[in-house]
Design an enzyme around this catalytic site. Structure first.
Site, PDB file in Angstrom:
ATOM      1  N   ASP A 173      -7.723  -3.507  -0.712  1.00 58.01           N
ATOM      2  CA  ASP A 173      -8.444  -2.545  -1.533  1.00 58.01           C
ATOM      3  C   ASP A 173      -9.750  -2.250  -0.828  1.00 58.01           C
ATOM      4  O   ASP A 173     -10.483  -3.162  -0.449  1.00 58.01           O
ATOM      5  CB  ASP A 173      -8.701  -3.058  -2.951  1.00 58.01           C
ATOM      6  CG  ASP A 173      -9.054  -1.904  -3.867  1.00 58.01           C
ATOM      7  OD1 ASP A 173      -8.177  -1.048  -4.116  1.00 58.01           O
ATOM      8  OD2 ASP A 173     -10.217  -1.805  -4.309  1.00 58.01           O
ATOM      9  N   THR A 205       0.828  -1.203   0.000  1.00 60.74           N
ATOM     10  CA  THR A 205       0.000   0.000   0.000  1.00 60.74           C
ATOM     11  C   THR A 205       0.861   1.251   0.000  1.00 60.74           C
ATOM     12  O   THR A 205       1.978   1.234   0.526  1.00 60.74           O
ATOM     13  CB  THR A 205      -0.956   0.032   1.221  1.00 60.74           C
ATOM     14  OG1 THR A 205      -1.780   1.212   1.125  1.00 60.74           O
ATOM     15  CG2 THR A 205      -0.232   0.049   2.553  1.00 60.74           C
ATOM     16  N   GLY A 206       0.323   2.305  -0.564  1.00 64.21           N
ATOM     17  CA  GLY A 206       0.989   3.594  -0.522  1.00 64.21           C
ATOM     18  C   GLY A 206       0.227   4.547   0.390  1.00 64.21           C
ATOM     19  O   GLY A 206       0.537   5.727   0.456  1.00 64.21           O
ATOM     20  N   LYS A 211     -11.977   1.255  16.511  1.00 61.54           N
ATOM     21  CA  LYS A 211     -12.108   1.160  15.054  1.00 61.54           C
ATOM     22  C   LYS A 211     -11.615  -0.217  14.586  1.00 61.54           C
ATOM     23  O   LYS A 211     -12.240  -0.865  13.755  1.00 61.54           O
ATOM     24  CB  LYS A 211     -11.342   2.291  14.336  1.00 61.54           C
ATOM     25  CG  LYS A 211     -11.599   2.244  12.827  1.00 61.54           C
ATOM     26  CD  LYS A 211     -10.903   3.282  11.997  1.00 61.54           C
ATOM     27  CE  LYS A 211     -11.095   2.937  10.515  1.00 61.54           C
ATOM     28  NZ  LYS A 211     -10.199   3.655   9.616  1.00 61.54           N
TER      29      LYS A 211
HETATM   30  P1  ITT Z   1      -3.288   1.745  -1.921  1.00 64.13           P
HETATM   31  O1  ITT Z   1      -4.080   1.338  -3.154  1.00 64.13           O
HETATM   32  O2  ITT Z   1      -1.878   2.116  -2.244  1.00 64.13           O
HETATM   33  O3  ITT Z   1      -3.410   0.752  -0.820  1.00 64.13           O
HETATM   34  P2  ITT Z   1      -5.261   3.875  -1.798  1.00 64.13           P
HETATM   35  O4  ITT Z   1      -5.487   5.015  -0.842  1.00 64.13           O
HETATM   36  O5  ITT Z   1      -5.192   4.214  -3.269  1.00 64.13           O
HETATM   37  O6  ITT Z   1      -3.931   3.118  -1.328  1.00 64.13           O
HETATM   38  P3  ITT Z   1      -7.640   2.295  -2.295  1.00 64.13           P
HETATM   39  O7  ITT Z   1      -7.458   2.302  -3.787  1.00 64.13           O
HETATM   40  O8  ITT Z   1      -8.028   0.998  -1.653  1.00 64.13           O
HETATM   41  O9  ITT Z   1      -6.329   2.777  -1.529  1.00 64.13           O
HETATM   42  O10 ITT Z   1      -8.693   3.431  -1.931  1.00 64.13           O
HETATM   43  C1  ITT Z   1      -9.354   3.448  -0.716  1.00 64.13           C
HETATM   44  C2  ITT Z   1      -9.987   4.814  -0.489  1.00 64.13           C
HETATM   45  O11 ITT Z   1     -10.908   4.677   0.596  1.00 64.13           O
HETATM   46  C3  ITT Z   1      -8.968   5.859  -0.045  1.00 64.13           C
HETATM   47  O12 ITT Z   1      -9.416   7.146  -0.399  1.00 64.13           O
HETATM   48  C4  ITT Z   1      -8.945   5.672   1.452  1.00 64.13           C
HETATM   49  O13 ITT Z   1      -8.513   6.821   2.156  1.00 64.13           O
HETATM   50  C5  ITT Z   1     -10.406   5.322   1.749  1.00 64.13           C
HETATM   51  N1  ITT Z   1     -10.465   4.413   2.894  1.00 64.13           N
HETATM   52  C6  ITT Z   1     -10.158   3.087   2.920  1.00 64.13           C
HETATM   53  N2  ITT Z   1     -10.261   2.593   4.168  1.00 64.13           N
HETATM   54  C7  ITT Z   1     -10.637   3.627   4.941  1.00 64.13           C
HETATM   55  C8  ITT Z   1     -10.894   3.768   6.313  1.00 64.13           C
HETATM   56  O14 ITT Z   1     -10.736   2.761   7.156  1.00 64.13           O
HETATM   57  N3  ITT Z   1     -11.258   4.966   6.760  1.00 64.13           N
HETATM   58  C9  ITT Z   1     -11.390   6.017   5.942  1.00 64.13           C
HETATM   59  N4  ITT Z   1     -11.151   5.991   4.637  1.00 64.13           N
HETATM   60  C10 ITT Z   1     -10.770   4.799   4.128  1.00 64.13           C
END
Ligand code: ITT
Length: 195
Positions: A67, A8-9, A172
């Site tokens: 994801d 993850t980034g 959480k």
């Molecule tokens: P990676 O793909 O590199 O893991 P990303 O931020 O692009 O990072 P995603 O494509 O899975 O990850 O997008 C998930 C989105 O949903 C992103 O905007 C996150 O901040 C949000 N998100 C995921 N889990 C969350 C949580 O527990 N609380 C708040 N926002 C969350």
């Protein structure tokens, strides 16, 4: 001890993933910044598989990916797998979501789900384990709380009377989509022998 790459980034995700994974005693390593995998899937699981397999194959090491995203009923499930691409900052994403939902008025349907798909790939890039966790909730009219990351300040869990951002990290962890997904995956991860 085998090394596992956390694919993850997103620093918010990484922090939460580490808490669950620490229990396994693996050597965790963060994916290099410049190794980016295109999220071309049409579901959370497909994208989690693509990220885990892509990173594992590129580095020749075990990799685990998450994801996740928010699916809002009144928006037909949007932003869904496009949650990260909805705007270019956490604040922008929250503002856009509140704006889109405002059109339904205060009495409108605010129901939503946070979804988290996890996938673990072996060094050859084969998916060995995967799962999906779902946390139902509602979108608040305005942000509440300062904890967590991303959409946390506007995601409310009625059974706890709190937004994700108002919960302690432990609370959480125990209730979120990610907590549910890791709860399902951990027994299998514990049984796995990484080579
Ligand atoms: P990676 O793909 O590199 O893991 P990303 O931020 O692009 O990072 P995603 O494509 O899975 O990850 O997008 C998930 C989105 O949903 C992103 O905007 C996150 O901040 C949000 N998100 C995921 N889990 C969350 C949580 O527990 N609380 C708040 N926002 C969350």
């Amino acid at each position: 001890m085998p090394t596992v790459i956390v694919a993850t980034g997103n620093p918010g995700k990484l922090k939460e993933m580490q808490v669950y994974l620490d229990a396994l005693g693996w050597q965790l390593q963060l994916k290099p910044d410049d190794l980016e995998i295109d999220e071309t899937g049409t579901t959370f699981l497909e994208n989690a598989r693509l990220k885990a397999a892509g990173v594992a194959q590129a580095l020749g090491q075990w990799a685990i990916a998450d994801d996740s995203g928010l699916a809002v009923d009144a928006l037909g499930g949007a932003p869904g797998i496009y949650s990260a691409r909805y705007a270019d900052s956490d604040q922008g994403r929250i503002d856009r979501l509140l704006q889109e939902l405002a059109q339904g008025g205060e009495g409108g349907n605010r129901r939503a789900q946070f979804i988290c798909a996890l996938a673990l790939a072996n060094p050859a890039g084969d998916i060995v384990l995967e799962t999906e966790g779902i946390c139902p909730g509602e979108i608040l009219l305005a942000p509440r709380g300062t904890g967590g990351f991303g959409y946390d300040p506007i995601f409310y869990v009625p059974s706890l009377g709190k937004s994700f951002a108002e919960m302690s990290p432990h609370q959480k962890e125990a209730n979120s989509h990610r907590g549910i997904a890791f709860g399902q995956l951990l027994p299998d991860l514990q049984r796995l022998t990484l080579e």
